[in-house]
Scaffold this active site. Structure first.
Site, PDB file in Angstrom:
ATOM      1  N   SER A 152      45.307  42.786  42.272  1.00  8.99           N
ATOM      2  CA  SER A 152      45.199  43.507  40.546  1.00  8.99           C
ATOM      3  C   SER A 152      44.782  44.760  40.795  1.00  8.99           C
ATOM      4  O   SER A 152      45.475  45.927  39.658  1.00  8.99           O
ATOM      5  CB  SER A 152      43.812  43.326  40.438  1.00  8.99           C
ATOM      6  OG  SER A 152      42.880  43.553  41.483  1.00  8.99           O
TER       7      SER A 152
ATOM      8  N   LYS B 178      43.898  47.254  35.310  1.00  5.07           N
ATOM      9  CA  LYS B 178      42.640  47.802  33.889  1.00  5.07           C
ATOM     10  C   LYS B 178      43.536  48.348  32.929  1.00  5.07           C
ATOM     11  O   LYS B 178      42.928  48.550  31.572  1.00  5.07           O
ATOM     12  CB  LYS B 178      42.198  49.158  34.506  1.00  5.07           C
ATOM     13  CG  LYS B 178      41.264  47.834  36.157  1.00  5.07           C
ATOM     14  CD  LYS B 178      40.473  46.770  34.659  1.00  5.07           C
ATOM     15  CE  LYS B 178      39.152  46.565  35.449  1.00  5.07           C
ATOM     16  NZ  LYS B 178      37.852  45.858  35.490  1.00  5.07           N
TER      17      LYS B 178
END
Lengths: 312, 312
Positions: free
Chosen positions: A302, A50
């Site tokens: 991720s 992110k």
């Protein structure tokens, strides 16, 4: 979405993000009968990919007064980190009932958490009022081409690193929530290696992307799905991400909660890496659908933000 | 013990062990005000440095019929792995009450676990009887120059990797149980960089090495110490390790259980690495004695074998 946008994002963010390693594990390969390349975004700044998207957006803005985001997950930390790089304030709107762990994580990166009187139902309104009041710039967690391009830089690196190893992934597996990560990664991967499959992975109970691609329109879940993978509890793809997925993603695999847990455990005990449930989705897909998948696979791990459990 | 013995061990074991990475963490450095180099032996084959010593011994034997060890810890897996490389059997003597997790781990590496009727008190006798019966070779967990030389290869790599980074550790911090790891590492480090301090780390309740060096003779604990760091519950240094420690180790730091837990948690949440309590001892020493330590430190993260805890 074009490869050039991802290169442009990479030029903006490169000084501030880690070129995360592409890990391999002989043990996992032997166990699963595959050649796996693990793109280690759990080792990224802020503990997830992110940071890439938030920075890509933030660094494209013209002297913003501050950044504002609605998030109770990794996006909050990404935006907080981006604000710190810019030297401006970050406001994160989070429901009061969000876990203290997540609030603390956002604050640890220097963000101000706005949670008083905030519920899931009114958080968008609170954000709008705050935006009007402060003049801060809004950073969407996924549905923004600048954010998507930032996430795509993980795909750029992955392909370069695989090439350096002399190993070419036949498929790249990517967790899908709102679709920002897979939109960017698919754009990079398909531009550099059109024959490489790009496959999304969703928990069985959160298969809105699978249904959206099947039905050719955005399918919205009625309520937040119950899944360990808290990073993909998004209700629907976005209007910017959906068309990119339609064009570039070859399919969506769904996985059970048991497979997610088993994948987390394998990453923990075999590779000694702390990967959060969402980051384990691609390995869960290999566990559950291995026989249908090619032999050389890149998995996008991720993120790695989970609390420490003392043992014993 | 001479550097040449460590080079000889390295020539034997190199094809079968990982050259584990030397990790860095800007987050930890900023938090602790140090420059830290983390030698990642939790990423070693079998999840700890023990594979190095076991292989160094096993590959120096002339066609052994099998390997036998007494261990309820990482040494069991090291010996099992070495036996597999040699294509012979491994027998591991373990008390019946050892954790099922540890028995399973040894079996997973192909060892046969002998535990029926075995207690802590009689395990040496059981091992002797089995040695006589089978003609297998005994692999001591630490008190054997070939084992010590194998562990020392981690120190060789560490210094080479630090040199390549252009960073020279002013001190190397190493967990101390029976002293095999620190004896080998100190031999390598002192030969290559005499001015680098080599410091052992023990839990406060298991400080036999500290007292042994202070009193100039091997001090034996009366009973197995209670500490999270189960890899260093050894009662005493060995007759081979003690003289090497006297000659080459600059000091022993002791740490509290709270500092060990905090170090594990930092490694987990900040570096996303799964490190077992024993492997976190060096970081615990930085937490507890940072102000007395130089600025550039290499920490030997000795292992990462701990069970997975699902969360939430």
């Amino acid at each position: 979405m074009e490869l050039a946008e991802i290169y442009a994002a990479y030029r903006r963010i490169r000084p501030y993000v880690h070129r995360t390693p592409l890990l391999t594990s002989q043990l996992l390969d032997a166990l699963l009968g595959k050649r796996l390349l693990l793109k280690a975004e759990h080792l990224q700044k802020t503990g997830s990919f992110k940071a890439r998207g938030a920075l890509s957006k933030a660094l494209a803005l013209e002297s913003p007064k501050g950044l504002l985001a609605v998030s109770s997950g990794n996006h909050a930390q990404g935006v907080a980190y981006a604000a710190r790089i810019l030297g401006v304030k970050a406001l994160i709107v989070m429901p009061e009932e969000a876990s203290p762990y997540k609030k603390a994580a956002a604050r640890a990166y220097g963000a101000e958490v706005v949670d008083q009187g905030v519920r899931v139902e009114n958080r968008e309104e609170v954000a709008k009022a705050l935006l009007a009041e402060t003049g801060y710039a809004f950073v969407h967690p996924f549905d923004d081409p600048l954010v998507m391009a930032g996430q795509g830089t993980a795909g750029l690196e992955l392909m370069a690193q695989a090439g350096k190893l002399g190993v070419f992934p036949e498929a790249v597996l990517v967790p899908v929530g709102g679709g920002g990560l897979i939109a960017g990664v698919a754009t990079a991967v398909k531009a550099l290696s059109p024959s490489t499959l790009v496959l999304g992975v969703e928990p069985k109970g959160a298969d809105d992307a699978r249904r959206s691609l099947e039905q050719g329109e955005i399918v919205r879940l009625k309520e937040a799905p119950k899944t360990r993978a808290d990073g993909v509890r998004t209700l629907a793809l976005g209007r910017h991400t959906f068309p990119v997925l339609r064009e570039k993603v070859d399919g969506i695999l769904t996985v059970s909660e048991e497979a997610i847990l088993e994948a987390e455990s394998l990453l923990f005990t075999r590779t000694k890496q702390v990967v959060e449930p969402t980051g384990a989705l691609p390995l869960a897909a290999v566990l559950e659908h291995g026989e249908r998948l090619p032999g050389t696979l890149a998995l996008l791990l991720s993120g790695g933000n989970r609390p420490f459990d003392p043992w014993p």
